[in-house]
Structures are given as C-alpha cells and as structure tokens.
Motif scaffolding. Structure first.
Motif, PDB file in Angstrom:
ATOM      1  N   ALA A  70       8.112 -34.887  -5.456  1.00 55.04           N
ATOM      2  CA  ALA A  70       9.246 -35.543  -4.817  1.00 55.04           C
ATOM      3  C   ALA A  70      10.287 -35.856  -5.879  1.00 55.04           C
ATOM      4  N   GLY A  71      11.538 -35.635  -5.560  1.00 56.46           N
ATOM      5  CA  GLY A  71      12.618 -35.922  -6.494  1.00 56.46           C
ATOM      6  C   GLY A  71      12.877 -34.765  -7.432  1.00 56.46           C
TER       7      GLY A  71
ATOM      8  N   LEU B 104      20.860 -38.577 -13.701  1.00 56.26           N
ATOM      9  CA  LEU B 104      20.479 -38.325 -12.306  1.00 56.26           C
ATOM     10  C   LEU B 104      20.947 -39.457 -11.402  1.00 56.26           C
ATOM     11  N   ALA B 105      20.805 -40.701 -11.856  1.00 47.67           N
ATOM     12  CA  ALA B 105      21.262 -41.845 -11.063  1.00 47.67           C
ATOM     13  C   ALA B 105      22.779 -41.856 -10.961  1.00 47.67           C
ATOM     14  N   GLY B 106      23.458 -41.512 -12.035  1.00 47.78           N
ATOM     15  CA  GLY B 106      24.917 -41.470 -12.015  1.00 47.78           C
ATOM     16  C   GLY B 106      25.448 -40.378 -11.116  1.00 47.78           C
TER      17      GLY B 106
ATOM     18  N   ASP C 235      16.400 -30.214  -6.726  1.00 45.39           N
ATOM     19  CA  ASP C 235      16.412 -31.386  -5.856  1.00 45.39           C
ATOM     20  C   ASP C 235      17.132 -32.576  -6.492  1.00 45.39           C
ATOM     21  N   VAL C 236      18.275 -32.285  -7.120  1.00 45.60           N
ATOM     22  CA  VAL C 236      19.133 -33.326  -7.691  1.00 45.60           C
ATOM     23  C   VAL C 236      20.121 -33.741  -6.608  1.00 45.60           C
TER      24      VAL C 236
ATOM     25  N   LYS D 112      21.713 -29.295   4.059  1.00 50.60           N
ATOM     26  CA  LYS D 112      20.832 -29.864   3.038  1.00 50.60           C
ATOM     27  C   LYS D 112      19.507 -29.115   3.100  1.00 50.60           C
ATOM     28  N   ILE D 113      19.074 -28.586   1.962  1.00 44.27           N
ATOM     29  CA  ILE D 113      17.822 -27.828   1.884  1.00 44.27           C
ATOM     30  C   ILE D 113      16.821 -28.623   1.056  1.00 44.27           C
ATOM     31  N   THR D 114      15.645 -28.818   1.606  1.00 47.65           N
ATOM     32  CA  THR D 114      14.577 -29.529   0.901  1.00 47.65           C
ATOM     33  C   THR D 114      13.708 -28.525   0.133  1.00 47.65           C
TER      34      THR D 114
END
Length: 192
Positions: A36-37, A54-56, A174-175, A134-136
């Motif tokens: 995940a992530g 990544l958070a920014g 997955d960013v 959106k693609i997972t």
C-alpha cells in the motif's frame, strides 16, 4: 472419546491463531499481499521533506507537484513546452505514467531536441502517458487503459513490480498528488 479429541484439536488450532494477536505479536504477512502506498526503488531518491517529498507532492496538482521533484525535471520542461501545465493541473482523478529524467536520457539528444521542438508531436507523446481515470496497483496487474492521446496502453505485474507496454518499468509507483496518481517509469512511451 473421538469427539473430545476433535474438540481439543479445534481449540488448539483456534488458540494458535488467536494467541499471537492477543499477546501483541503481529500476524505473519502474506507474501502475495500488495504494497500500500508508494513503492519502487526510485521512491528512495524522492526528497524526505518539503514540496518535492511524497507528502509535499500530495498537496499540489500533478504538474506543480512534478516541478518540485528533481527526478522529473525533463518531463516538466516538456509539459511546459507543450502548454499542458493547466490541462494537467485542472484535470481530476487522472493517472500519469511519468518518465523520469533517466527515461528521457535514453532518447538520443538530437531526437529529443527534435521532439521538444515539435509541439504537436510532443503533445501527442505526453498525452499518451496520461489516463483519464485513477488507476490502482491492483488494476495495473493486468490492465488496458485508454490514454488522453486516444490510444491505449497496457500494464502488467504484481505487488511492487509493474511494466507498461512490456517495455517501461514502474520505478516509483502509486504516488499521489492533489488530483492524480503518478507512476514514475524508466522509459518514454511511444504512441502508435
């Protein structure tokens, strides 16, 4: 006596499952459970803090977020030359397969200069890297997606190992940005 033995075996089996959880021991992770992530080797080179982290990146729309990531500077230059900054920043729930600087470096310099100088061709190539949904990671296991360019691309893989069109590897996947999911890839994709 047989039913007593059966009940004892059932109780022992249940205890073997419940005991690790009740004493605070983590249950074993399954090897085939997807991550995940963000995932992938290139994620380690993303800045740990600031707007390029990544958070920014999660706070900014995709073109702005990419401009803060040093690994995507060639892509950002191309997006600006094609006039796609506002288009990408205003789109909602898109997925971008973002070629890294190393991906662009695989293209001979003279060819890259020619592409960057031809806005029509550049726009076609860049919009081929964008899917309007959106693609997972789960969907990328075996997927075919229509791109904004009008063609389609295919994805395959599992867990943290994915390819796009059988040639490009996802090196940081997955960013999340404010309006998109980004999968950084190691090869520039070419539309048909």
């Amino acid at each position: 006596m047989t039913s007593t033995r059966t009940r004892r075996c059932a109780m022992l089996a249940a205890a073997a499952f419940i005991l690790p959880v009740s004493v605070g021991v983590a249950a074993p992770a399954f090897a085939d459970t997807p991550t995940a992530g963000p995932f992938g080797p290139a994620c380690a080179s993303v800045p740990k803090e600031g707007s390029g982290s990544l958070a920014g990146m999660a706070k900014d729309p995709v073109a702005t977020a990419a401009s803060h990531n040093p690994a995507l500077s060639t892509l950002v230059t191309a997006v600006k030359k094609a006039g796609l900054v506002d288009t990408l920043n205003n789109a909602q729930n898109i997925t971008v397969f973002a070629p890294s600087n190393e991906a662009f470096a695989k293209i001979p310099k003279a060819d890259l200069a020619k592409i960057l100088g031809d806005k029509t061709q550049l726009t076609k190539i860049l919009t081929y890297h964008v899917v309007g949904e959106k693609i997972t990671p789960k969907q990328m296991e075996k997927g075919t997606f229509k791109t904004l360019e009008g063609g389609s691309l295919t994805t395959a893989g599992y867990g943290t190992e994915f390819t796009v069109n059988k040639t490009a590897k996802v090196v940081c996947g997955d960013v999340h940005t404010a309006n998109a999911t980004v999968n950084i890839i190691d090869t520039v994709l070419t539309p048909k």
